[in-house]
Structures are given as C-alpha cells and as structure tokens.
Design an enzyme around this catalytic site. Structure first.
Site, mmCIF file in Angstrom:
data_model
loop_
_atom_site.group_PDB
_atom_site.id
_atom_site.type_symbol
_atom_site.label_atom_id
_atom_site.label_comp_id
_atom_site.label_asym_id
_atom_site.label_seq_id
_atom_site.Cartn_x
_atom_site.Cartn_y
_atom_site.Cartn_z
ATOM 1 N N SER A 65 -12.054 5.564 -1.517
ATOM 2 C CA SER A 65 -10.615 5.725 -1.691
ATOM 3 C C SER A 65 -10.241 5.916 -3.168
ATOM 4 O O SER A 65 -10.750 6.827 -3.817
ATOM 5 C CB SER A 65 -9.874 4.541 -1.065
ATOM 6 O OG SER A 65 -8.502 4.833 -0.934
ATOM 7 N N TYR A 66 -9.391 5.045 -3.730
ATOM 8 C CA TYR A 66 -9.028 5.205 -5.140
ATOM 9 C C TYR A 66 -10.211 4.919 -6.063
ATOM 10 O O TYR A 66 -10.163 5.237 -7.244
ATOM 11 C CB TYR A 66 -7.831 4.321 -5.506
ATOM 12 C CG TYR A 66 -7.171 4.764 -6.794
ATOM 13 C CD1 TYR A 66 -6.340 5.885 -6.834
ATOM 14 C CD2 TYR A 66 -7.403 4.091 -7.990
ATOM 15 C CE1 TYR A 66 -5.761 6.316 -8.008
ATOM 16 C CE2 TYR A 66 -6.823 4.511 -9.183
ATOM 17 C CZ TYR A 66 -6.007 5.634 -9.182
ATOM 18 O OH TYR A 66 -5.442 6.059 -10.365
ATOM 19 N N GLY B 157 -7.363 1.256 -3.996
ATOM 20 C CA GLY B 157 -5.994 0.768 -3.880
ATOM 21 C C GLY B 157 -5.004 1.694 -4.570
ATOM 22 O O GLY B 157 -4.375 2.494 -3.918
ATOM 23 N N HIS C 167 -11.243 5.634 7.386
ATOM 24 C CA HIS C 167 -11.218 5.532 5.926
ATOM 25 C C HIS C 167 -12.357 4.678 5.386
ATOM 26 O O HIS C 167 -12.959 4.997 4.371
ATOM 27 C CB HIS C 167 -9.868 4.946 5.501
ATOM 28 C CG HIS C 167 -9.572 5.051 4.050
ATOM 29 N ND1 HIS C 167 -9.369 6.249 3.414
ATOM 30 C CD2 HIS C 167 -9.432 4.093 3.090
ATOM 31 C CE1 HIS C 167 -9.105 6.033 2.130
ATOM 32 N NE2 HIS C 167 -9.151 4.732 1.910
ATOM 33 N N ASP D 27 -9.925 9.874 9.227
ATOM 34 C CA ASP D 27 -9.008 9.259 8.251
ATOM 35 C C ASP D 27 -7.948 10.276 7.881
ATOM 36 O O ASP D 27 -8.268 11.410 7.515
ATOM 37 C CB ASP D 27 -9.813 8.850 7.011
ATOM 38 C CG ASP D 27 -8.937 8.402 5.853
ATOM 39 O OD1 ASP D 27 -7.844 7.841 6.117
ATOM 40 O OD2 ASP D 27 -9.340 8.600 4.692
#
Length: 468
Positions: A186-187, A90, A442, A390
């Site tokens: 991701s994060y 996020g 993603h 992505d």
C-alpha cells in the site's frame, strides 16, 4: 636504543589491551541490549522453536524520537537466513497490527483476543522477519516532541527508518552483513523504495554498508496520476460504477492535482455512496465485518495524502474483523509488558492506524517512478505484485504506473501456479518482475497465504514464479 624499543613495545601492548577491553565492553553492551529485548513468551502464545525480540531504537536523541520493532527469527537455521524488513503503509498504519498479526508473521490473534495461534504460511519459515512501526506516532513508536506527529511525511520517515536500521544492526551485530530485503504494501509503495534509495546512498559513503539486495511491494501506491486513473478504470471495469459516472470522472477530474474541484469531489462521493453499495473496497468480493448486533460495518475511514481527493478514505489494513482483535490484544498491559512496549506511557491508546498522522502528512512524492529507475540502475532485485480484487490500489493502477518505466520484456506474460492452480499472472522485465495474485485483496498474504508464500519464496531465490 633498546630501551626505546622496549618502551614502544610496552605502549603498543597497553594500547592493544585497551582496545580489547573496549571491544569487550561494547560486545557486553550489545549482548545486554539484545537480551533486554528478548521476548520470553507472549500471552496466549503457542510454544515455538524460534527466538523473538522487540523494543525501541532511538533514531533522534535530541527530540527523543524512538521506533518500535518486533523481530521474529527464522524457524530453522536463522544465522543462515536473510533479514526481511516489513513496512505497512497508511500512512500511519502499524506493521505489528497488519504485517505481523494478520499477514506474514508467525502468529494470528484469535477472535476473543485472548491468545495467538500459528500461521502455517508465516514467512519466517524462509527468513528472519523484522516488523517496524514507522514513523514515530505509529503504534508504539513515539516522539517526545509532540509536534512531530503533526508535520511528518515521506522524507522524515525514510531518514528515520535508515537510522533505525543502522542502530538496530549495532544492537544485533550478527545481522550486520546479512542479506537484507525490504517488503511492504500500500503506502509502503512509497516507504520501501524511498528507504532502499536511502540505503544505497548511505552505502556509497559507509565503511559498514547494509547488504541490501532488493525489495518486494504489493498493491503499492506508485504514481498519483496513473494510480488514480487506474483506480477509476478498475471501478468501471468491475461494474462498481456506471458508464455515466465513469465518463464524468474521466472528463471532469484532473488526476494530477492534489486538490480537486468541488464538482469532481461530488462525483467521487456519489460513486462511493450511491453506486458501490455496502462492500469492502479492500476486497470487493469479501463480506464486510459483522457487528455484534448483526449489522455490518465498513472499516474506519481516513483521508490519504497520496490521493488527491477527499473521497479516497482508505487505510492499508483489511478489517473484517482482524483489526479489532489486534487493537484489543496490543492494548493489554500483559502483552505490552511482554513486548517491552509503551515503556514511556504514551498518552493515547495503541491503534492499528493513527488518524493524527494520516490527517497531518506533511510531504509526499507525486511519483515513485524516478526512484524505481535509480534502483533498477543500482542492480537491486525488484518485484511488484498486486492482489487483483483490491479496489483501493488496484492492479490496473499498478500496471498503468509501471508501464511508464518502458522496460523491455525478458519473459512474456504467463500464468503461474501454486498447488496445480493458477496463482496469478506474471511478466518479467529487464530490472523488475511484476506478478498478480488471483483472488487476493489489498493484503495479499491475508487472503491468499499459500500463494503469497510461494511468491515470497520465488522472490528470495531470484527465480521466476513456477509455470506449472
């Protein structure tokens, strides 16, 4: 003399009885805590053979900060399988919403949010899966100190996640010496290596070390400069932006800065608003989610602290339209009751991602590469993978970033296969394996579940991806 020896023996005997009593009490407490977290069945859940547990672990008693978890044990022989912790990014997004419910977990939510169906490529066929909503403020995780939601960041997330693991293993002592792997996307490209480093440091001074063996991260935020340079390059190389805009971005923007010039920001807005078109940036070849009126919509948008531009308004989750199903399902009172969730009456709805956390992220590492170097030296198994369609944290960004490690190649670039089809490409370096997943966005396990399953299986075995 004989009386003295007898008295000493009696004292020792009493002491041993007391120790045994304390151990029995502790064992009983652990069993009671574990049993209280057992999920009997989720609403609309198909019958399954494995056990599930969920609930809260307090990571800070003083302020009342507690993290929510969901454990889905392995389908077969769970006592012989490793423990795999999954984290979404996020920052501010829920591992229950994404990892558990639309990626690697055993269930998917149906379109009416009335029930669940089985994910035949669930990773709990190979391991015990532990989904953690971190930090406090994500999903069902909470803090009684409201200011915690306004000043959290990388540092506290790593510290709290370590405390969670320590306390959780006390509650589930059968996992204490199990092989542990950390995974995410991701994060979580920040969360996963940062937590791995915390564990390595903790183990150096602990009598009860966590048996961490390695980590696996996908489409991972890694280094501000190279991630952003790689992202702009991906946009241009995939015909999302014009030659003119690409050159202006490269010549105008300083990718190292956290706050860009107005001129640079305007270029990003122009690219996204005028040149991208109505696409899903998390999979540039997938259709966006259809609204009930027939129109299309892109996912909700937020600023990401790890990106230096206001234009990078993305989250870690994919939403045509699975995120909506999760937000309906996990707000149902019967679901929350079954999961022992929201027991304190959180004063806001459960959401897949927290805008409050995302807007107020307090600290972030500019680069995770120094942590990679430390963990490679520590001998951890490290795999990094990229879904190649992505455009948010694209394959070019990851390749640019990892190239800065300057690792020697042990097995050169080759195509890997799943079901006689090219699943992607991979290269093995001394200390790190990199792999792409062909045609995945993603959230790789959402778009290419079979390929992601093969990737995970090879990772757990410590074997190169299949060449045929």
């Amino acid at each position: 003399m004989a009386k003295g020896k007898l008295a000493l023996a009696e004292m020792v005997g009493v002491f041993l009885i007391l120790v045994a009593a304390v151990c029995t009490v502790n064992a009983t407490n652990y069993k009671e805590e574990e049993e209280a977290d057992r999920i009997i069945s989720l609403p609309g859940q198909p019958k399954v053979s494995f056990q599930q547990y969920s609930g809260y672990v307090t990571v800070n008693q003083i302020v009342g900060r507690a993290l929510f978890y969901w454990l889905t044990e392995a389908e077969n022989e769970p006592l012989s399988k490793p423990l795999v912790l999954w984290l979404n990014g996020g920052p501010g997004c829920s591992s229950v919403a994404y990892g558990a419910s639309e990626e690697i977990g055993p269930f998917r939510i149906n379109k009416t949010s009335s029930g669940l169906y089985v994910n035949k490529f669930s990773w709990n066929k190979l391991a015990n899966l532990l989904f953690l909503e971190t930090p406090a403020g994500v999903g069902f995780s909470y803090s009684n100190r409201s200011s915690d939601l306004l000043d959290t960041g990388d540092y506290r997330t790593a510290k709290d996640s370590l405390q969670f693991l320590i306390h959780w293993m006390n509650r589930f002592p059968r996992y204490r010496h199990r092989e542990v792997y950390i995974t995410g996307e991701s994060y979580a490209g920040h969360y996963v290596p940062q937590l791995a480093r915390e564990i390595v440091h903790y183990n150096a001074n602990s009598k009860n070390p966590i048996n961490l063996k390695g980590f696996l991260v996908g489409n991972a935020v890694t280094d501000n400069y190279y991630d952003n340079l790689g992202t702009v390059t991906y946009w241009w190389s995939h015909a999302m932006i014009s030659d003119k805009t690409y050159k202006q971005l490269v010549n105008t923007c300083d990718f190292r800065r956290h706050k860009e010039s107005n001129e640079c920001e305007s270029l990003y807005y122009y690219a996204m608003d005028q040149e991208f078109g109505n696409i899903d940036q998390y999979n540039i070849y997938a259709p966006p989610c259809n609204n009930s009126d027939g129109s299309t919509s892109t996912r909700q948008t937020m600023n990401l602290p790890h990106q230096p531009y206001k234009m990078f308004k993305q989250l870690s989750g994919y939403d045509p339209c699975t995120e909506k199903y999760a937000e309906i399902y996990y707000n149902r009172p019967d679901v929350q009751k079954a999961m022992h969730a929201n027991t304190t009456g959180i004063p806001y709805k459960w959401t897949a991602c927290s805008e409050t956390l995302n807007r107020n992220w307090n600290d972030t590492d500019d680069s995770i590469l120094p942590i990679y170097r430390e963990l490679i030296a520590a001998g951890l198994r490290i795999w990094v993978f990229s879904g190649d369609v992505d455009s948010v944290v694209p394959v070019t960004a990851t390749r640019y970033s990892l190239a800065q490690l300057k690792l020697s190649t042990t097995i050169p670039w080759y195509p890997w296969y799943v079901k006689k089809q090219v699943g992607g490409w991979t290269e093995i370096y001394k200390g790190l394996t990199f792999a792409t997943v062909r045609g995945a966005g993603h959230e790789v396990p959402l778009f290419k579940p079979r390929a992601a399953y093969q990737l995970f299986r090879s990772f757990l075995r410590g074997e190169p991806l299949p060449k045929s």
